[in-house]
Design an enzyme around this catalytic site. Structure first.
Site, mmCIF file in Angstrom:
data_model
loop_
_atom_site.group_PDB
_atom_site.id
_atom_site.type_symbol
_atom_site.label_atom_id
_atom_site.label_comp_id
_atom_site.label_asym_id
_atom_site.label_seq_id
_atom_site.Cartn_x
_atom_site.Cartn_y
_atom_site.Cartn_z
ATOM 1 N N SER A 281 0.826 -1.202 0.000
ATOM 2 C CA SER A 281 0.000 0.000 0.000
ATOM 3 C C SER A 281 0.861 1.252 0.000
ATOM 4 O O SER A 281 1.507 1.531 -0.980
ATOM 5 C CB SER A 281 -1.039 0.028 1.113
ATOM 6 O OG SER A 281 -2.042 0.974 0.772
ATOM 7 N N HIS B 257 3.325 14.538 5.225
ATOM 8 C CA HIS B 257 3.071 15.896 4.746
ATOM 9 C C HIS B 257 3.508 16.819 5.876
ATOM 10 O O HIS B 257 3.054 16.641 7.019
ATOM 11 C CB HIS B 257 1.588 16.112 4.430
ATOM 12 C CG HIS B 257 1.036 15.092 3.484
ATOM 13 N ND1 HIS B 257 1.239 15.164 2.124
ATOM 14 C CD2 HIS B 257 0.333 13.962 3.709
ATOM 15 C CE1 HIS B 257 0.660 14.119 1.547
ATOM 16 N NE2 HIS B 257 0.107 13.379 2.492
ATOM 17 N N CYS C 97 -1.683 -3.610 3.465
ATOM 18 C CA CYS C 97 -2.626 -4.697 3.218
ATOM 19 C C CYS C 97 -1.993 -6.019 3.626
ATOM 20 O O CYS C 97 -0.785 -6.196 3.527
ATOM 21 C CB CYS C 97 -2.984 -4.758 1.736
ATOM 22 S SG CYS C 97 -3.726 -3.246 1.115
#
Length: 123
Positions: free
Chosen positions: A65, A70, A85
């Site tokens: 995944s 940020h 996952c």
């Protein structure tokens, strides 16, 4: 081959992180790749973006995944997201490593289990 939809998703807000760490794209890229490796994930690609005047986004695309950060250096803030996952990767290891290098004054975290029907909050 049948694949499980089970996944672990951890979202983290970090406050009180040193400005210079949050504004250093190469530092963050290096450490997110290392965090992914530590967790047992397989890195497929890395995408980075520096913002003007400050701030960085690093997205590590994983076979399992993704891992992303940020940053908002002016507010000493970082938002981290790690979703994996399956059952072979442990996203908490990646998160713990990133937190250890950023050394925030404050942290807020949510752990979710996904892909089993209703999204489950494990906190």
């Amino acid at each position: 081959m049948e694949y499980s939809t089970f996944g672990k998703h951890i979202i983290v807000d970090l406050w009180g992180v040193d400005f210079s760490l949050l504004d250093d794209m190469y530092f963050l890229e290096h450490h997110l790749i290392h965090a992914a490796d530590l967790s047992g994930a397989h890195v497929l690609n890395v995408s980075t973006k520096e913002f003007d005047p400050h701030g960085v986004t690093v997205l590590v695309l994983l076979s399992e995944s993704h891992l992303s950060i940020h940053t908002y250096p002016e507010q000493n803030f970082a938002a981290i997201d790690c979703y994996t996952c399956g059952t072979t990767v442990e996203p908490q290891i990646a998160i713990d490593y990133i937190v250890s290098i950023l050394k925030p004054n404050e942290m807020h975290i949510r752990r979710l289990i996904r892909g089993i029907g209703e999204i489950v909050n494990t906190d």
